[in-house]
Design a protein around this motif. Structure first.
Motif, PDB file in Angstrom:
ATOM      1  N   LEU A  52       4.259  -1.288  -0.129  1.00 35.59           N
ATOM      2  CA  LEU A  52       3.596  -2.581  -0.307  1.00 35.59           C
ATOM      3  C   LEU A  52       2.833  -2.999   0.952  1.00 35.59           C
ATOM      4  O   LEU A  52       1.648  -3.317   0.902  1.00 35.59           O
ATOM      5  CB  LEU A  52       4.630  -3.640  -0.683  1.00 35.59           C
ATOM      6  N   VAL A  53       3.471  -2.968   2.102  1.00 36.99           N
ATOM      7  CA  VAL A  53       2.830  -3.368   3.355  1.00 36.99           C
ATOM      8  C   VAL A  53       1.864  -2.290   3.834  1.00 36.99           C
ATOM      9  O   VAL A  53       0.739  -2.574   4.228  1.00 36.99           O
ATOM     10  CB  VAL A  53       3.889  -3.667   4.441  1.00 36.99           C
ATOM     11  N   GLY A  54       2.299  -1.038   3.802  1.00 34.98           N
ATOM     12  CA  GLY A  54       1.480   0.064   4.299  1.00 34.98           C
ATOM     13  C   GLY A  54       0.163   0.204   3.572  1.00 34.98           C
ATOM     14  O   GLY A  54      -0.885   0.403   4.194  1.00 34.98           O
ATOM     15  N   GLU A  55       0.184   0.079   2.261  1.00 39.57           N
ATOM     16  CA  GLU A  55      -1.057   0.206   1.486  1.00 39.57           C
ATOM     17  C   GLU A  55      -2.025  -0.938   1.798  1.00 39.57           C
ATOM     18  O   GLU A  55      -3.231  -0.727   1.941  1.00 39.57           O
ATOM     19  CB  GLU A  55      -0.747   0.251  -0.008  1.00 39.57           C
ATOM     20  N   CYS A  56      -1.489  -2.120   1.955  1.00 38.01           N
ATOM     21  CA  CYS A  56      -2.321  -3.268   2.334  1.00 38.01           C
ATOM     22  C   CYS A  56      -2.925  -3.044   3.720  1.00 38.01           C
ATOM     23  O   CYS A  56      -4.103  -3.323   3.950  1.00 38.01           O
ATOM     24  CB  CYS A  56      -1.485  -4.534   2.294  1.00 38.01           C
ATOM     25  N   LEU A  57      -2.137  -2.516   4.628  1.00 37.90           N
ATOM     26  CA  LEU A  57      -2.607  -2.233   5.985  1.00 37.90           C
ATOM     27  C   LEU A  57      -3.711  -1.176   5.973  1.00 37.90           C
ATOM     28  O   LEU A  57      -4.730  -1.327   6.653  1.00 37.90           O
ATOM     29  CB  LEU A  57      -1.444  -1.781   6.857  1.00 37.90           C
ATOM     30  N   VAL A  58      -3.522  -0.115   5.210  1.00 40.35           N
ATOM     31  CA  VAL A  58      -4.554   0.926   5.089  1.00 40.35           C
ATOM     32  C   VAL A  58      -5.871   0.294   4.667  1.00 40.35           C
ATOM     33  O   VAL A  58      -6.920   0.515   5.282  1.00 40.35           O
ATOM     34  CB  VAL A  58      -4.141   2.019   4.079  1.00 40.35           C
ATOM     35  N   ASN A  59      -5.842  -0.495   3.608  1.00 43.69           N
ATOM     36  CA  ASN A  59      -7.054  -1.132   3.091  1.00 43.69           C
ATOM     37  C   ASN A  59      -7.699  -2.052   4.119  1.00 43.69           C
ATOM     38  O   ASN A  59      -8.928  -2.082   4.265  1.00 43.69           O
ATOM     39  CB  ASN A  59      -6.749  -1.895   1.804  1.00 43.69           C
ATOM     40  N   THR A  60      -6.886  -2.802   4.853  1.00 42.30           N
ATOM     41  CA  THR A  60      -7.410  -3.716   5.865  1.00 42.30           C
ATOM     42  C   THR A  60      -8.087  -2.957   7.002  1.00 42.30           C
ATOM     43  O   THR A  60      -9.200  -3.294   7.413  1.00 42.30           O
ATOM     44  CB  THR A  60      -6.282  -4.612   6.415  1.00 42.30           C
ATOM     45  N   LEU A  61      -7.429  -1.935   7.515  1.00 44.48           N
ATOM     46  CA  LEU A  61      -7.990  -1.175   8.636  1.00 44.48           C
ATOM     47  C   LEU A  61      -9.288  -0.478   8.249  1.00 44.48           C
ATOM     48  O   LEU A  61     -10.274  -0.526   8.991  1.00 44.48           O
ATOM     49  CB  LEU A  61      -6.973  -0.159   9.161  1.00 44.48           C
ATOM     50  N   VAL A  62      -9.305   0.141   7.088  1.00 45.84           N
ATOM     51  CA  VAL A  62     -10.522   0.826   6.622  1.00 45.84           C
ATOM     52  C   VAL A  62     -11.660  -0.182   6.447  1.00 45.84           C
ATOM     53  O   VAL A  62     -12.801   0.095   6.813  1.00 45.84           O
ATOM     54  CB  VAL A  62     -10.243   1.620   5.325  1.00 45.84           C
ATOM     55  N   SER A  63     -11.347  -1.359   5.929  1.00 44.68           N
ATOM     56  CA  SER A  63     -12.387  -2.380   5.746  1.00 44.68           C
ATOM     57  C   SER A  63     -12.937  -2.862   7.088  1.00 44.68           C
ATOM     58  O   SER A  63     -14.041  -3.389   7.157  1.00 44.68           O
ATOM     59  CB  SER A  63     -11.861  -3.567   4.936  1.00 44.68           C
ATOM     60  N   GLU A  64     -12.167  -2.676   8.167  1.00 42.85           N
ATOM     61  CA  GLU A  64     -12.607  -3.046   9.513  1.00 42.85           C
ATOM     62  C   GLU A  64     -13.220  -1.856  10.253  1.00 42.85           C
ATOM     63  O   GLU A  64     -13.364  -1.874  11.470  1.00 42.85           O
ATOM     64  CB  GLU A  64     -11.437  -3.635  10.299  1.00 42.85           C
ATOM     65  N   ASN A  65     -13.546  -0.804   9.496  1.00 38.80           N
ATOM     66  CA  ASN A  65     -14.220   0.389  10.028  1.00 38.80           C
ATOM     67  C   ASN A  65     -13.359   1.168  11.029  1.00 38.80           C
ATOM     68  O   ASN A  65     -13.859   1.730  11.999  1.00 38.80           O
ATOM     69  CB  ASN A  65     -15.566   0.021  10.656  1.00 38.80           C
ATOM     70  N   ILE A  66     -12.058   1.175  10.778  1.00 34.40           N
ATOM     71  CA  ILE A  66     -11.123   1.923  11.617  1.00 34.40           C
ATOM     72  C   ILE A  66     -10.714   3.186  10.865  1.00 34.40           C
ATOM     73  O   ILE A  66     -10.346   3.131   9.691  1.00 34.40           O
ATOM     74  CB  ILE A  66      -9.892   1.072  11.970  1.00 34.40           C
ATOM     75  N   SER A  67     -10.778   4.309  11.539  1.00 36.74           N
ATOM     76  CA  SER A  67     -10.379   5.589  10.970  1.00 36.74           C
ATOM     77  C   SER A  67      -8.857   5.631  10.854  1.00 36.74           C
ATOM     78  O   SER A  67      -8.144   5.323  11.817  1.00 36.74           O
ATOM     79  CB  SER A  67     -10.879   6.715  11.868  1.00 36.74           C
ATOM     80  N   VAL A  68      -8.356   6.026   9.677  1.00 35.34           N
ATOM     81  CA  VAL A  68      -6.922   5.987   9.410  1.00 35.34           C
ATOM     82  C   VAL A  68      -6.405   7.351   8.965  1.00 35.34           C
ATOM     83  O   VAL A  68      -6.969   7.972   8.067  1.00 35.34           O
ATOM     84  CB  VAL A  68      -6.593   4.947   8.305  1.00 35.34           C
ATOM     85  N   LYS A  69      -5.323   7.781   9.613  1.00 35.29           N
ATOM     86  CA  LYS A  69      -4.525   8.914   9.148  1.00 35.29           C
ATOM     87  C   LYS A  69      -3.306   8.292   8.481  1.00 35.29           C
ATOM     88  O   LYS A  69      -2.555   7.551   9.121  1.00 35.29           O
ATOM     89  CB  LYS A  69      -4.064   9.782  10.310  1.00 35.29           C
TER      90      LYS A  69
END
Length: 157
Positions: free
Chosen positions: A13-30
């Protein structure tokens, strides 16, 4: 260093929301996952991992500045208190250590309101123990979030 983040617990629940937030802020995510998962988003890479063999995955942490740990389970899903602690303590600490050794600067971890390593309540004691251990690590910054009850659409992944 370009903003690159690694998230353990990216499908919850938290991790998926975080992934979406970071990507929307143009941050590369592993995003570390236990099962097969593919992303159509250029900034998002899902990486299948066996958390029991994390010490063999040091390369995953290279070039990561920000490490987020959103790992967690329930005793019911884990099957026992020992299995619960393996996820909520052992995996979290090993991810944090691997990230630090690879050069991550910032650690963020999700815990729980009331976390206390000396609590008589098993869940709160577990969360308190992991907080205590990660605070011993020499990150430039450590952020611990202690939410109350998490409400939202859950998935059994």
């Amino acid at each position: 260093m370009k903003n690159k983040a690694l998230i353990a617990g990216s499908t919850g629940l938290v991790g998926e929301c975080l992934v979406n937030t970071l990507v929307s802020e143009n941050i590369s995510v592993k995003a570390l996952v236990r099962g097969d998962r593919v992303s159509s988003i250029a900034l998002l890479e899902y990486i299948k991992i066996n958390f029991d063999n994390l010490n063999q995955s040091h390369d995953l942490f290279l070039d990561v500045k920000d490490l987020y740990i959103c790992l967690g389970t329930t005793i019911k899903r884990a099957g026992s208190k020992e299995a619960f602690q393996k996820v909520d303590i052992d995996y979290c600490i090993e991810v944090a250590k691997q990230g630090l050794e690879a050069g991550a600067k910032n650690l963020t971890i999700i815990s729980s309101v009331g976390a206390d390593s000396e609590s008589s309540i098993f869940y709160l004691r577990t969360k308190g123990l992991v907080e205590k251990e990660v605070c011993k690590l020499k990150y430039e910054s450590i952020s611990i979030y202690r939410p109350g009850l998490l409400i939202g659409p859950r998935k059994d992944i």
